[in-house]
Design an enzyme around this catalytic site. Sequence first.
Site, short mmCIF file in Angstrom:
data_model
loop_
_atom_site.label_atom_id
_atom_site.label_comp_id
_atom_site.label_asym_id
_atom_site.label_seq_id
_atom_site.Cartn_x
_atom_site.Cartn_y
_atom_site.Cartn_z
N ARG A 39 29.37 -25.91 -63.06
CA ARG A 39 29.77 -25.00 -62.80
C ARG A 39 29.21 -23.77 -63.57
NH1 ARG A 39 33.30 -25.97 -57.42
NH2 ARG A 39 32.57 -26.95 -56.63
N LYS A 202 33.13 -40.12 -45.56
CA LYS A 202 33.43 -40.13 -43.95
C LYS A 202 32.31 -39.89 -43.18
CE LYS A 202 38.23 -39.32 -44.18
NZ LYS A 202 39.41 -38.19 -43.50
N GLY A 355 30.28 -32.63 -53.56
CA GLY A 355 30.86 -32.50 -54.70
C GLY A 355 31.21 -34.05 -55.75
N GLY A 380 30.92 -28.48 -49.96
CA GLY A 380 31.26 -27.86 -48.72
C GLY A 380 30.11 -27.01 -48.03
P1 ADP Z 1 30.20 -35.58 -51.32
O1 ADP Z 1 32.05 -35.55 -52.05
O2 ADP Z 1 28.96 -36.02 -52.05
O3 ADP Z 1 30.23 -35.47 -50.21
P2 ADP Z 1 31.89 -38.08 -49.84
O4 ADP Z 1 33.78 -37.41 -50.49
O5 ADP Z 1 31.11 -38.21 -49.11
O6 ADP Z 1 31.21 -37.82 -51.32
O7 ADP Z 1 32.49 -39.95 -50.87
C1 ADP Z 1 33.00 -39.97 -51.75
C2 ADP Z 1 33.77 -41.15 -52.28
O8 ADP Z 1 33.38 -42.05 -50.70
C3 ADP Z 1 34.04 -41.51 -53.32
O9 ADP Z 1 35.37 -41.66 -53.44
C4 ADP Z 1 33.56 -43.33 -53.00
O10 ADP Z 1 33.97 -44.22 -53.91
C5 ADP Z 1 33.32 -43.44 -51.58
N1 ADP Z 1 32.71 -44.05 -51.26
C6 ADP Z 1 31.47 -44.66 -50.87
N2 ADP Z 1 31.07 -45.73 -50.44
C7 ADP Z 1 32.16 -46.81 -50.20
C8 ADP Z 1 32.87 -47.55 -50.20
N3 ADP Z 1 31.82 -48.75 -48.96
N4 ADP Z 1 33.99 -48.20 -49.52
C9 ADP Z 1 34.79 -47.31 -49.61
N5 ADP Z 1 34.64 -46.06 -50.76
C10 ADP Z 1 33.13 -45.45 -50.65
MG MG Z 2 34.17 -35.62 -52.06
#
Ligand code: ADP
Ligand code: MG
Length: 399
Positions: A39, A202, A355, A380
């Site tokens: 960043r 999620k 993130g 976000g």
């Molecule tokens: P971003 O920050 O890129 O938007 P998220 O915060 O939604 O992504 O998701 C990242 C998290 O999701 C990571 O900690 C990852 O370990 C978890 N994750 C992804 N797939 C799985 C899975 N199949 N089982 C458990 N955790 C998972």
């Molecule tokens: Mg995340």
Amino acid sequence: MSFKKRTIRDIPVDGRTILVRTDFNVPFDEKGDISDDFRIRASLPTIKYLLKRGCKVVIISHLGRPDGVKNPKFSLEKPASRLARLLGRPVRFVDDVKGERVYQAVRVAPKNSVIVLENLRFYSEEEANDSNFAKEVARSSRAEYFVQDGFGAAHRAHASTAAITQFLPSVAGLLLEKEYRFLSQITENPARPFVSILGGAKVSDKIQVVEKLAQKSDGVLVGGAMANTFLANIGVSVGSSKVEDGQKQTVENILNIAKKSGGEFILPKDVAVGESTASDSRRVYSIHEIPDGELALDIGDKTIDKFCDKIKNAKTVFWNGPMGYSENSVFSHGSARIALTLASNPQIVSIIGGGDTADFAHKWAGDGKMPFSHISTGGGAGLDLIAGKKLPGIENLLD
Ligand code: ADP
Ligand code: MG
């Protein structure tokens, strides 16, 4: 959509004092050193642009969540020294964001110099979008213009993204403009075929983004724990996998939107499972044979091949959310193959947001030349922009 806000290119900055809001909200390791300065690097084009024109550049940012209390753990002193190293020139640090010390430090600073102020969130007024606070920050900086370049905070209506624009003519920095151009391209006019890759933890966090992408994409590829939630809601038994409860309606809505849009919506047909996230063996099963008690922690090999085929034929790809529990390298294959496919097909406009996904992509790419078109600095903020929300940090700038 073209960027309708004024930028630093549209104002006479030469020799002036400019207040720049950056996003220096960087992660630290256990030893307290900056573990990723992405960043800070992303803020360099704007800072260099201003220095070239003889400006005094006064930088403000937040770091972490000190919740209105001065706490050395969240000081901007280390990001300030990292900035000095990256610029190859001294950077002054002042341990406040307003008041006499700031005023004097800016007064005595020579032209063509950089001053970094202390964490905005040491004052609760920052997150409260307090006008008096914003006014004091603006006045003590002696600035003639305000430049918003902290994209990662642009979705918040805080003093340094909203109120401050009442007190100084306010324009966009080069990073903010670049983020907007890449991310708005996704939903406005992507070169087609346009493929979205969605994963992560999620679906409830990201409903509006997923709906928007289901509407706009020629193909949506779903992995990660998000895929488990989809599978569980269409009657697949996913063992003890991470599944988000109460999402049946959301899942149905999204599948309906995808169906109406005429694009493909592809869920995994196989997954890599383990008995826990710490597992050191990777066993691949069809989604119809996931053993009871096991967790789906990555997309399986057939799914990886299928996703990569779709990606290779795309002209634009947006990726948000790891394909599995990528903190454990045993379950990072899916994400790594996607990164590799994007990196080895430079004809694809590849845009990465979120993130954790951005962290993964940076680690995967290492220090060499960036193999993706754009990795967003805003988790976000990037997702809000794609979902079609208005970001206070952009809306409040001069048209
Ligand atoms: P971003 O920050 O890129 O938007 P998220 O915060 O939604 O992504 O998701 C990242 C998290 O999701 C990571 O900690 C990852 O370990 C978890 N994750 C992804 N797939 C799985 C899975 N199949 N089982 C458990 N955790 C998972
Ligand atoms: Mg995340």
